[in-house]
Design an enzyme around this catalytic site. Structure first.
Site, short mmCIF file in Angstrom:
data_model
loop_
_atom_site.label_atom_id
_atom_site.label_comp_id
_atom_site.label_asym_id
_atom_site.label_seq_id
_atom_site.Cartn_x
_atom_site.Cartn_y
_atom_site.Cartn_z
N LYS A 11 14.63 -11.50 1.28
CA LYS A 11 15.04 -10.80 2.50
C LYS A 11 14.46 -9.39 2.59
O LYS A 11 13.96 -8.85 1.59
CB LYS A 11 16.58 -10.77 2.56
CG LYS A 11 17.21 -12.16 2.68
CD LYS A 11 18.71 -12.06 2.89
CE LYS A 11 19.34 -13.43 3.08
NZ LYS A 11 20.80 -13.35 3.35
N TYR A 51 19.37 -19.17 11.77
CA TYR A 51 20.78 -18.99 11.42
C TYR A 51 21.72 -19.50 12.52
O TYR A 51 22.87 -19.07 12.60
CB TYR A 51 21.07 -17.52 11.15
CG TYR A 51 20.63 -17.06 9.76
CD1 TYR A 51 21.20 -17.59 8.61
CD2 TYR A 51 19.67 -16.08 9.61
CE1 TYR A 51 20.81 -17.17 7.34
CE2 TYR A 51 19.27 -15.64 8.34
CZ TYR A 51 19.85 -16.20 7.22
OH TYR A 51 19.48 -15.78 5.97
N ASN A 114 21.78 -9.12 0.70
CA ASN A 114 21.94 -9.83 -0.57
C ASN A 114 20.64 -10.42 -1.13
O ASN A 114 20.67 -11.37 -1.91
CB ASN A 114 23.04 -10.89 -0.46
CG ASN A 114 22.73 -11.96 0.57
OD1 ASN A 114 21.72 -11.88 1.27
ND2 ASN A 114 23.57 -12.99 0.64
N HIS A 117 17.90 -15.75 0.36
CA HIS A 117 18.58 -16.90 0.97
C HIS A 117 18.09 -18.16 0.28
O HIS A 117 16.93 -18.23 -0.12
CB HIS A 117 18.25 -17.00 2.47
CG HIS A 117 18.63 -18.32 3.06
ND1 HIS A 117 19.91 -18.58 3.52
CD2 HIS A 117 17.92 -19.47 3.22
CE1 HIS A 117 19.96 -19.84 3.95
NE2 HIS A 117 18.77 -20.40 3.78
N GLU A 128 15.04 -26.70 6.54
CA GLU A 128 14.61 -25.29 6.46
C GLU A 128 13.16 -25.18 5.99
O GLU A 128 12.43 -24.30 6.44
CB GLU A 128 15.56 -24.52 5.55
CG GLU A 128 16.94 -24.38 6.17
CD GLU A 128 17.91 -23.55 5.33
OE1 GLU A 128 17.53 -23.08 4.23
OE2 GLU A 128 19.05 -23.35 5.78
#
Ligand code: CMP
Length: 139
Positions: A11, A51, A114, A117, A128
């Site tokens: 990320k 998302y 965080n 993913h 995905e």
């Protein structure tokens, strides 16, 4: 156990902090094979589409804002039981709850920022990977 595919996203927070190599090294050290790798700056539409399952959650706007604030590195991973192995390697969604030795413990800041993913099921792993790597469509 079957060979599975799963998607990793490094990320924007981890990219900004120069942790691309560190995270890929952890993924490779865990024995997951990198089938494909791309660095890209997600558009709002790409982030919202990716998302979509979270679109009614209160944090959706914040999540899309964060995921589009800078480049990400997406990789298509493969291996026996790859989905669960990658999730174990990432650690808990909230870095404060992540175990020692996990990516989020090492490089995450909070539940929003965080670091990474990973797909949460075999079905989502296929979907995905296809979202970012249409050339890796499963036969
Ligand atoms: P990820 O694995 O990318 O899947 C959905 C993301 O939503 C999750 O990691 C978190 O980064 C984010 N998320 C989940 N809960 C919250 C929250 N309460 N506030 C902000 N972001 C969240």
């Amino acid at each position: 156990m079957a060979v599975e595919r799963t998607l990793s996203i490094i990320k924007p927070d981890a990219v900004e902090q120069n942790n691309i190599g560190n995270i890929l090294a952890m993924i490779q050290a865990a024995g997951l094979e990198v089938l494909g790798l791309r660095m890209l700056h997600l558009s709002r539409a790409q982030a919202e589409g990716f998302y979509e399952v979270h679109k009614d959650r209160p944090f959706f706007g914040e999540l899309v804002e964060f995921m589009t604030r800078g480049p990400v590195v997406v990789s298509a991973l493969a291996g026996e039981d790859a989905v669960a192995r990658h999730r174990t390697l990432m650690g808990a969604t909230d870095p404060a709850e992540a175990d020692e030795g996990t990516i989020r413990k090492a490089y995450g800041t909070d539940i929003g920022k965080n670091a990474c993913h990973g797909s949460d099921s075999v079905e989502n792993g296929k979907a995905e990977v296809t979202y970012f790597f249409p050339e890796y469509l499963l036969k």
